[in-house]
Write a protein that holds these residues in place. Structure first.
Motif, mmCIF file in Angstrom:
data_model
loop_
_atom_site.group_PDB
_atom_site.id
_atom_site.type_symbol
_atom_site.label_atom_id
_atom_site.label_comp_id
_atom_site.label_asym_id
_atom_site.label_seq_id
_atom_site.Cartn_x
_atom_site.Cartn_y
_atom_site.Cartn_z
ATOM 1 N N PHE A 3 0.809 -1.223 0.000
ATOM 2 C CA PHE A 3 0.000 0.000 0.000
ATOM 3 C C PHE A 3 0.844 1.277 0.000
ATOM 4 C CE2 PHE A 3 -2.808 -3.317 1.478
ATOM 5 C CZ PHE A 3 -3.941 -3.073 0.716
ATOM 6 N N ALA A 4 2.143 1.148 -0.242
ATOM 7 C CA ALA A 4 3.007 2.329 -0.274
ATOM 8 C C ALA A 4 2.727 3.202 -1.496
ATOM 9 C CB ALA A 4 4.476 1.910 -0.260
ATOM 10 N N THR A 5 2.341 2.597 -2.600
ATOM 11 C CA THR A 5 2.132 3.344 -3.842
ATOM 12 C C THR A 5 0.728 3.082 -4.373
ATOM 13 O OG1 THR A 5 4.477 3.152 -4.420
ATOM 14 C CG2 THR A 5 2.951 3.719 -6.199
ATOM 15 N N ASP A 6 -0.051 4.153 -4.482
ATOM 16 C CA ASP A 6 -1.381 4.051 -5.077
ATOM 17 C C ASP A 6 -1.237 4.256 -6.580
ATOM 18 O OD1 ASP A 6 -3.989 4.139 -5.886
ATOM 19 O OD2 ASP A 6 -4.626 5.661 -4.450
ATOM 20 N N LEU A 7 -1.442 3.211 -7.349
ATOM 21 C CA LEU A 7 -1.260 3.256 -8.793
ATOM 22 C C LEU A 7 -2.345 4.049 -9.501
ATOM 23 C CD1 LEU A 7 -0.219 -0.478 -9.216
ATOM 24 C CD2 LEU A 7 1.286 1.514 -9.249
ATOM 25 N N ALA A 8 -3.387 4.426 -8.744
ATOM 26 C CA ALA A 8 -4.431 5.281 -9.323
ATOM 27 C C ALA A 8 -4.012 6.744 -9.342
ATOM 28 C CB ALA A 8 -5.735 5.119 -8.549
ATOM 29 N N GLY A 12 -7.632 11.876 -2.017
ATOM 30 C CA GLY A 12 -7.079 11.446 -0.735
ATOM 31 C C GLY A 12 -7.817 11.962 0.475
ATOM 32 N N ASN A 13 -9.053 12.369 0.303
ATOM 33 C CA ASN A 13 -9.815 12.993 1.383
ATOM 34 C C ASN A 13 -11.130 12.238 1.550
ATOM 35 O OD1 ASN A 13 -11.148 14.600 3.207
ATOM 36 N ND2 ASN A 13 -10.896 16.507 2.052
ATOM 37 N N LEU A 14 -11.309 11.595 2.709
ATOM 38 C CA LEU A 14 -12.540 10.851 2.952
ATOM 39 C C LEU A 14 -13.746 11.753 3.168
ATOM 40 C CD1 LEU A 14 -11.335 7.952 5.297
ATOM 41 C CD2 LEU A 14 -12.003 7.809 2.898
ATOM 42 N N ASP A 15 -13.523 13.047 3.338
ATOM 43 C CA ASP A 15 -14.622 13.976 3.581
ATOM 44 C C ASP A 15 -15.096 14.676 2.312
ATOM 45 O OD1 ASP A 15 -14.775 13.510 6.401
ATOM 46 O OD2 ASP A 15 -12.894 14.601 6.600
#
Length: 793
Positions: A429-434, A456-459
């Motif tokens: 999970f170090a690199t988000d390929l998206a 990157g923001n759940l809100d």
């Protein structure tokens, strides 16, 4: 034990009874929705919704979609990885349950280092530690004022030690939340314990006015006399018996003297069913809300529920919105172990819909062992990785237990397994390929664009257009990427849980192709987080998420793509060929080693050079691992090959099978796949016996049978007692075993082999006479027979 909570009294320094409902149900200030409004009125968001008798299906779905978590639950869900630590006198006696008769002098961990515990937790990404402050034996790991049965009477730190303090300090130094487990069961205080004949538990005392904190000197003689409250806290008054007063005072100490507490953990253990003691939960909840309003109450409480097993496995369809048969303040919070807790079929008139997320607890030690003993071994890294994906990856929080040894240290074998697992998870999970991609959608609410799924923001979140209960989010990448894990997160804190079904597709340059998931997952609910592992890595520059069913306009807060480390993935173990051969392969092309007895492969184990011929006369657990370039052995994988190969087999008859809620048909018991199960109907036929009859297609000389219980960590339907019969023609039957039992299968749900005198048969019938807990269900991953012909292997 009886679970009938008493109501606290209304006194000037305590609380008003009406306030209890507000404290219990709405700790974050949110409120009950107005359910008296006309059906056409807008349904507001709320922390509880009530289904009325005249609600349409659409209104029921909207109400379920508009239940929100309370603020303390939102904070808790974002922790995702948490830890238990079980340590105490049981580690010195090497048992799981103590007796309450242990001498405090037994407790003397000469090398105890709470910093070592917290370092291991931090390395794994753990965000909270739940310390077992008192287990069922009643020995307290802090110097409580209310019993001599504590660390103060032990030789550890010359009687001046406080383990809760040491753990609190080590956790605070690392930014890790502290939580406490305080066992309601207390064998030391049990009135029948000759070690403590004046024990409070079940002593028959009546409910009297009690000030918390109580003055220790007048605890029994004048319980209305309080002691000086902890700085910054007050006193509270309840009408309770002796044991509940004792328990409340211990809660008060733990919740006022060690800083912020993130979770209070209860279970329903009963030390002696012959002794009657009412746990007065309402008073406990009220005190917790007043002393630590941001803490969640777990287990026997209103904020977080036990997932229903101790194997680390959440449901593939895991709803956080749960229908309660009564209002939350009147609910008794029993364990919820059913397979379906929140589907539309469960949303009935009169239900109170309540946000009640799952905590998935399990142990680092094999077979759900909580306390250290010298003969207990840690789980394999493969098992721990699977647990991560079946807990955090299934809309639940993982709580993984560490078991320090008699030194007071987490042993090296536990640390090695934990650290290897952490390395793989962190690398994955170090690199988000998206990242760097662009998101589009076939429809969207004007204020919630699809681009928000990549910020990157759940809100913030994408939300479908008003009135739509489906939608497709397409991710276009600047270049092709290879991934095998998809992460999805709904905007649960703001829009509740809505998604009921979805699909994952990749573009192959010409058409969209469904990504093949691992067999253990279903693409149904998402919730706070869903992690889907693909059966094979996919390489593409376009991915789309097709939401095919939702209770209301679906939302996605985040979409991520990740790649598991090729070096750390276990080898692929093929199906068994008709002649009994099995092949191994790995994507990296490394050499591989294997064992056939289920033991962990080492560098010196058998080297794979070609198809492996398996023994024909017994079941085999094949475990394989890659040899890495640095000389180390990679993560192992295993597969169980039980009995005869079921080629040409068919189910002749079965009295019950679940085919509506899931594909749990009887054929799954003879498909050669340990990841699928036969299960009797979930909501009907819950009465033993249950039987399945199989035609093997030809006669065989057999000497026994095998039963593999479900391997998904759940125990629902696992058989304890059985009957086994055989027949040559399917008309006349021989009873080979009239009534047998699988010893200790509840604690060790592994492959069972049963032998009997050799017979010739074409048909066999397996009958479940009793399942674990007497549930009335029956389940099986695989049922097979053992050939009488001895193998040359």
């Amino acid at each position: 034990m009886k679970k009938q909570p008493s109501r606290p009294s209304a006194t000037a320094d305590g609380m008003l009874l009406a306030g209890l409902v507000v404290l219990l149900a709405f700790p974050s200030g949110q409120a009950l929705a107005d359910t008296s409004a006309p059906a056409s009125a807008v349904i507001p968001y709320a922390t509880v919704q009530v289904i009325s008798n005249d609600d349409s299906d659409a209104v029921i779905a909207e109400k379920a979609a508009k239940v929100l978590p309370r603020a303390n639950q939102s904070d808790w869900m974002r922790l995702e990885r948490t830890f238990f630590v079980h340590f105490g006198v049981n580690a010195f006696n090497e048992v799981e349950w103590g007796t309450g008769r242990e001498e405090p002098s037994l407790f003397n961990p000469t090398e105890l280092d709470a910093n070592q515990w917290l370092s291991a937790i931090q390395n794994f990404g753990g965000k909270m530690i739940v310390l077992v402050c008192k287990h069922h034996d009643g020995f307290c790991l802090w110097p409580t004022r209310y019993t001599p049965h504590s660390v103060a009477a032990s030789p550890w730190r010359d009687g001046k030690g406080d383990l809760v303090r040491e753990v609190a300090n080590a956790a605070r130094a690392r930014g890790i939340k502290l939580a406490v487990y305080l066992s309601p069961a207390d064998l030391y205080q049990l009135r029948t314990n000759p070690k403590n004949p004046t024990g409070y538990y079940g002593n028959g005392s009546r409910d009297v006015l009690s000030v918390i904190p109580t003055a220790p000197a007048s605890f029994k003689s004048e319980p209305s006399e309080g002691r000086t409250p902890a700085p910054g806290f007050g006193s509270y008054t309840y009408e309770v018996d002796d044991y509940n007063r004792y328990f409340l005072n211990q809660l008060y100490e733990l919740l006022t003297e060690y800083g912020a507490i993130g979770e209070v953990w209860f279970d329903g253990a009963n030390p002696d069913p012959s002794v009657d003691e009412n746990y007065q939960y309402a008073a406990w909840y009220d005190l917790i809300r007043r002393l630590q309003p941001n803490a969640v109450i777990m287990g026997k409480g209103p904020d977080v529920r036990w997932v229903g097993n101790e194997a680390g496995v959440g449901r593939t369809t895991e709803w956080s919105v749960i229908p309660l048969p009564t209002s939350p303040e009147n609910f008794q919070w029993p364990d919820m172990t059913g397979g379906d807790l929140g589907s539309r079929a469960r949303l009935k008139p009169g239900s109170h819909l309540w946000w009640y997320p799952a905590e998935v607890n399990t142990t680092l030690l094999q077979n759900s062992r909580w306390f250290w003993a010298r003969n207990k071994q840690p789980r394999t890294v493969t098992q721990l990785l699977d647990i991560f994906y079946t807990s955090v990856g299934r809309n639940g929080n993982l709580i993984l237990n560490l078991s320090p040894d008699q030194r007071g240290l987490v042993p090296d074998n536990q640390l090695e397994a934990l650290n290897q697992t952490a390395e793989i998870i962190n690398e994955t999970f170090a690199t988000d390929l998206a990242a760097g991609g662009k998101a589009a959608a076939d429809n969207a609410n004007p204020t919630n664009s699809p681009a928000l799924v990549l910020d990157g923001n759940l809100d913030t979140w994408w939300e479908a257009a008003p009135g739509r209960t489906n939608g497709t989010v397409t991710l276009a990448l600047p270049k092709p990427v290879t991934f095998d894990v998809v992460s999805l997160q709904e905007a649960v804190d703001h829009r509740g849980q809505r998604i009921e079904s979805f699909g994952i597709e990749t573009w192959n340059g010409t058409v969209w192709v469904a990504a093949e998931r691992t067999g253990s997952d279903e693409l149904t609910t998402v919730g706070h987080r869903r992690l889907i592992r693909l059966k094979w890595p996919a390489t593409t520059d376009q991915v789309r998420i097709r939401i095919t069913g939702s209770r209301l306009e679906p939302t996605l807060a985040e979409l991520g793509l990740f790649k598991q480390s090729v070096a750390t993935l276990p080898p692929t173990i093929s199906d068994r060929s008709p002649n009994g051969a099995v092949s191994l392969s790995n994507l990296a092309g490394y050499k591989m080693v294997y064992t056939l007895d289920g033991s962990e492969p080492a560098a010196q184990s058998a080297l794979y050079t070609g198809p492996i011929s398996l023994p024909l006369d017994r079941s085999v657990t094949l475990r394989a691992a890659s040899l890495l370039p640095d000389g180390k052995v990679g993560v192992s994988g295993s597969r169980i090959f039980a009995g005869l190969m079921p080629i040409g087999w068919k189910v002749v008859s079965v009295d019950s099978e679940e085919t509506v809620g899931a594909d749990n048909s009887a054929a799954r018991a003879i498909d050669g796949d340990a990841s699928t199960i036969w299960h009797t109907r979930w909501n009907a036929d819950r009465k033993q016996p249950h039987c399945i009859t199989v035609d093997m297609g030809k006669t065989n000389r057999i000497r026994g049978f095998t039963y593999l219980p479900r391997q998904d960590g759940l125990l629902n339907g696992v058989v304890e007692k059985y009957r086994f019969e055989t027949s040559e023609g399917g008309v006349t039957w021989t009873t080979n075993i009239a009534e047998g039992s699988f010893a200790n299968i509840q604690n060790n749900p592994s492959l069972q082999e049963v032998s009997f005198a050799p017979v010739t048969a074409r048909y066999f019938r397996f009958t479940s006479l009793r399942a674990i807990w007497g549930s009335g269900w029956t389940s099986a991953a695989e049922i097979s027979v053992l050939p009488a012909v001895r193998s040359a292997n």
